[in-house]
Design a protein around this motif. Structure first.
Motif, PDB file in Angstrom:
ATOM      1  N   UNK A  57       0.345  -1.590 -14.076  1.00  0.00           N
ATOM      2  CA  UNK A  57      -1.095  -1.550 -13.874  1.00  0.00           C
ATOM      3  C   UNK A  57      -1.587  -0.134 -14.072  1.00  0.00           C
ATOM      4  N   UNK A  58      -2.814  -0.012 -14.567  1.00  0.00           N
ATOM      5  CA  UNK A  58      -3.426   1.300 -14.785  1.00  0.00           C
ATOM      6  C   UNK A  58      -4.856   1.240 -14.253  1.00  0.00           C
ATOM      7  N   UNK A  59      -5.196   2.225 -13.400  1.00  0.00           N
ATOM      8  CA  UNK A  59      -6.543   2.286 -12.836  1.00  0.00           C
ATOM      9  C   UNK A  59      -7.021   3.731 -12.880  1.00  0.00           C
ATOM     10  N   UNK A  99      -8.563  11.169 -14.595  1.00  0.00           N
ATOM     11  CA  UNK A  99      -7.217  10.852 -14.118  1.00  0.00           C
ATOM     12  C   UNK A  99      -7.027   9.346 -13.973  1.00  0.00           C
ATOM     13  N   UNK A 100      -5.855   8.874 -14.390  1.00  0.00           N
ATOM     14  CA  UNK A 100      -5.519   7.456 -14.242  1.00  0.00           C
ATOM     15  C   UNK A 100      -4.196   7.349 -13.494  1.00  0.00           C
ATOM     16  N   UNK A 101      -3.987   6.180 -12.899  1.00  0.00           N
ATOM     17  CA  UNK A 101      -2.817   5.966 -12.040  1.00  0.00           C
ATOM     18  C   UNK A 101      -2.003   4.804 -12.582  1.00  0.00           C
ATOM     19  N   UNK A 102      -0.736   5.098 -12.908  1.00  0.00           N
ATOM     20  CA  UNK A 102       0.184   4.118 -13.472  1.00  0.00           C
ATOM     21  C   UNK A 102       1.121   3.615 -12.384  1.00  0.00           C
ATOM     22  N   UNK A 103       1.149   2.298 -12.217  1.00  0.00           N
ATOM     23  CA  UNK A 103       2.071   1.676 -11.261  1.00  0.00           C
ATOM     24  C   UNK A 103       2.916   0.632 -11.979  1.00  0.00           C
ATOM     25  N   UNK A 104       4.029   0.270 -11.363  1.00  0.00           N
ATOM     26  CA  UNK A 104       4.888  -0.776 -11.880  1.00  0.00           C
ATOM     27  C   UNK A 104       5.240  -1.695 -10.707  1.00  0.00           C
ATOM     28  N   UNK A 105       5.286  -2.978 -10.958  1.00  0.00           N
ATOM     29  CA  UNK A 105       5.582  -3.939  -9.892  1.00  0.00           C
ATOM     30  C   UNK A 105       6.972  -3.654  -9.316  1.00  0.00           C
ATOM     31  N   UNK A 122       0.827  -1.203   0.000  1.00  0.00           N
ATOM     32  CA  UNK A 122       0.000   0.000   0.000  1.00  0.00           C
ATOM     33  C   UNK A 122       0.863   1.255   0.000  1.00  0.00           C
ATOM     34  N   UNK A 123       0.378   2.260  -0.691  1.00  0.00           N
ATOM     35  CA  UNK A 123       0.968   3.609  -0.708  1.00  0.00           C
ATOM     36  C   UNK A 123       2.294   3.711  -1.454  1.00  0.00           C
ATOM     37  N   UNK A 124       2.620   2.746  -2.326  1.00  0.00           N
ATOM     38  CA  UNK A 124       3.769   2.944  -3.221  1.00  0.00           C
ATOM     39  C   UNK A 124       3.423   4.081  -4.188  1.00  0.00           C
ATOM     40  N   UNK A 125       4.339   5.040  -4.444  1.00  0.00           N
ATOM     41  CA  UNK A 125       4.029   6.159  -5.345  1.00  0.00           C
ATOM     42  C   UNK A 125       3.617   5.682  -6.729  1.00  0.00           C
ATOM     43  N   UNK A 126       2.632   6.376  -7.293  1.00  0.00           N
ATOM     44  CA  UNK A 126       2.160   6.097  -8.650  1.00  0.00           C
ATOM     45  C   UNK A 126       2.186   7.392  -9.437  1.00  0.00           C
ATOM     46  N   UNK A 127       2.131   7.252 -10.758  1.00  0.00           N
ATOM     47  CA  UNK A 127       2.031   8.434 -11.611  1.00  0.00           C
ATOM     48  C   UNK A 127       0.566   8.751 -11.853  1.00  0.00           C
ATOM     49  N   UNK A 128       0.171   9.978 -11.545  1.00  0.00           N
ATOM     50  CA  UNK A 128      -1.183  10.436 -11.844  1.00  0.00           C
ATOM     51  C   UNK A 128      -1.153  11.110 -13.219  1.00  0.00           C
ATOM     52  N   UNK A 129      -1.887  10.536 -14.164  1.00  0.00           N
ATOM     53  CA  UNK A 129      -1.893  10.990 -15.564  1.00  0.00           C
ATOM     54  C   UNK A 129      -3.252  11.604 -15.853  1.00  0.00           C
ATOM     55  N   UNK A 130      -3.258  12.831 -16.345  1.00  0.00           N
ATOM     56  CA  UNK A 130      -4.502  13.548 -16.619  1.00  0.00           C
ATOM     57  C   UNK A 130      -4.803  13.534 -18.109  1.00  0.00           C
TER      58      UNK A 130
END
Length: 530
Positions: A298-300, A342-348, A275-283
């Motif tokens: 992952x993208x949500x 807005x979408x949130x990009x994460x990487x494992x 939980x709470x690993x930084x993600x990129x917020x893409x607008x």
């Protein structure tokens, strides 16, 4: 003492004056109440955020109502001296308003000793009290759109120094070369609550000053083989976010954080991150990058189509809310969303991003946090396998994402300043549809309605704390719905605030959608009963 609702988790305590406010603030710091999370003192109010599962608003009010407010705060031994060039463009106006000569205004300001009462508006902005009462002047009738950093200014009973260029309505009497806010300094704000402050005239004091140079930042050159994503396109700069930066209100720094916290959390679960690993917020999508390693992303959030183009020119299409495996050389393009903002990009394993004041959240108003991500930026990957869980294939949006043209209903808690508006103004808020304008941002959603909100009078509100979700109403009567990067304090009345459970939805409302505000109950003061 009045207790006013701000939201489902925040109350505003209104007091007689600044002395009572500071006395209550000191009392609650010395003898804490379980469940109180954060406090924001202001001119004659104390805003308190609390955890409802630990203490109710009525119980909180009852326990605060018994506090002794007669104690005076002992002056600090810490003195800050600020050099000033008294060359402000409002100096003549201040002289006229006070009936003093320009020379007398300068003398009285430079001979006063001030105290930092509280911080707000912007990081490092201290509200200074205790100066000569002859220098009490009103704000400008027409605020400026940009006041330069270092401007020394007056408003009402306060003096202050603007730490960065920003809009403002205070009367500018001079400038200082001293940097009021420096993230590389500890603490970053030169002014801290309780500090004593004196100004001196650089033209007549005969004193020399030495302005420390900021420490040079040493950038570590990454190996070309290090795991990374290279950003190829970012029509709107992306920003790193986490769940927010708390505990920094004493320096005037608000929490910031992901606008759609549910989507942010889902994005981390998709790739199995803690939980709470930084993600990129893409607008609004349009974001593209190339990976030099095998990775899982992952993208949500907003419903953006995802295209992955491999080295052989083969293209694969994906939807949001599913793990996506990448190979070295893959180019990922995130399309424009059909709904949502807005979408949130994460990487494992996570991105390798340095926290600022304990958080990776990027506050776009305060300019605190990691640098915005634009085309050409290289994103270093953490690659750590610590605390990783299995990827999740069962994630889904928590609500239907709104599209342009949709009408979105947001539940609202009325207060704390609902009674500053006429009955007609309140009916306009709830009966009229409000259009989301292109001037909206992470700071707030600027709204436009056919009929402005009508106030009872044009009285000036002393600055007081504001919460995420607050619906602030400037003189135009066209409201602004504050989002995560809002200023910590504000000087316009707040007619209500979006309920916390609808804040994620508010963060996904696109331009040209319309908002309907639905109160969840009538406006009423909080009774201090057990």
């Amino acid at each position: 003492m009045r207790f006013l609702p701000v939201s489902l988790t925040t109350v505003l305590v209104e007091l007689a004056d600044l002395d009572e406010t500071l006395a209550l603030f000191a009392s609650l710091q010395a003898d804490t109440i379980d469940g109180v999370e954060e406090m924001v003192p202001a001119a004659r109010t104390l805003m308190i955020r609390f955890r409802p599962e630990k203490v109710s608003s009525t119980e909180l009010a009852a326990r605060i109502a018994t506090r002794d407010l007669s104690a005076k705060i002992a002056p600090s031994e810490h003195l800050v001296e600020i050099p000033v060039r008294y060359d402000g463009e409002d100096l003549g106006d201040v002289a006229e308003l006070t009936g003093l000569s320009v020379e007398e205004v300068i003398r009285r300001h430079a001979e006063s000793e001030f105290t930092v009462a509280f911080c707000g508006f912007a990081p490092g902005f201290g509200y200074l009290v205790g100066g000569d009462t002859a220098l009490h002047v009103p704000r400008r009738k027409s605020p400026r759109t940009r006041i330069p950093a270092g401007s020394v200014a007056l408003a009402g009973a306060f003096s202050g120094v603007y730490p960065q260029a920003s809009p403002g309505g205070w009367q500018i009497i001079g400038t200082t070369p001293v940097k009021m806010w420096d993230i590389d300094r500890d603490p970053g704000a030169l002014f801290q609550p309780g500090y004593r402050v004196r100004f001196f005239d650089m033209a007549t004091s005969g004193r020399t000053i030495s302005i420390p140079q900021p420490a040079a930042r040493v950038e570590q050159a990454a190996s070309p083989d290090a795991p990374r994503f290279k950003v190829l396109a970012a029509p709107m700069p992306a920003v790193f976010q986490d769940l927010g930066r708390f505990g920094q209100t004493g320096q005037g720094v608000s929490a910031s954080g992901a606008l759609d916290r549910g989507a942010f959390n889902a994005a981390n679960r998709i790739v199995g991150n803690p939980a709470n690993r930084p993600a990129l917020e893409i607008t609004l999508g349009g974001f593209s990058f190339e990976s030099n390693v095998r990775a899982v992303i992952g993208l949500a959030g907003a419903s953006c189509p995802v295209t992955v183009l491999d080295c052989a020119g083969r293209s694969r299409e994906f939807l949001t809310y599913q793990p996506i495996a990448l190979e070295p050389g893959d180019v990922v393009t995130i399309g424009h969303p059909k709904s949502g903002m807005r979408s949130y990009l994460t990487v494992r394993g996570g991105f390798e991003v340095a926290p600022v004041l304990g958080s990776a959240a990027t506050d776009t108003l305060a300019v605190v946090g990691p640098e915005p991500v634009t085309a050409g930026t290289v994103l270093a990957l953490n690659g750590s396998k610590d605390e990783l869980a299995s990827v999740s294939i069962d994630e889904a949006p928590a609500f239907d994402l709104p599209a342009a043209g949709d009408v979105v209903t947001l539940d609202v808690v009325l207060g704390p300043r609902t009674d500053w508006f006429t009955q007609k103004g309140l009916e306009t808020l709830t009966a009229q549809l409000w259009q989301v304008t292109p001037q909206s941002s992470r700071v707030g959603i600027r709204l436009a309605g056919d009929v402005p909100l009508e106030r009872k009078d044009s009285a000036e509100l002393p600055s007081e704390g504001t919460a995420t979700g607050a619906i602030q109403v400037p003189h135009s009567g066209q409201p602004v719905l504050f989002l995560a990067d809002h200023p910590l304090t504000g000087g316009y009345p707040v007619i209500g605030a979006v309920a916390e459970y609808h804040l994620d939805l508010a963060g996904q409302i696109p331009i040209n959608a319309k908002i309907r505000f639905r109160p969840i109950g009538p406006f009423a003061e909080i009774a201090a009963t057990r």
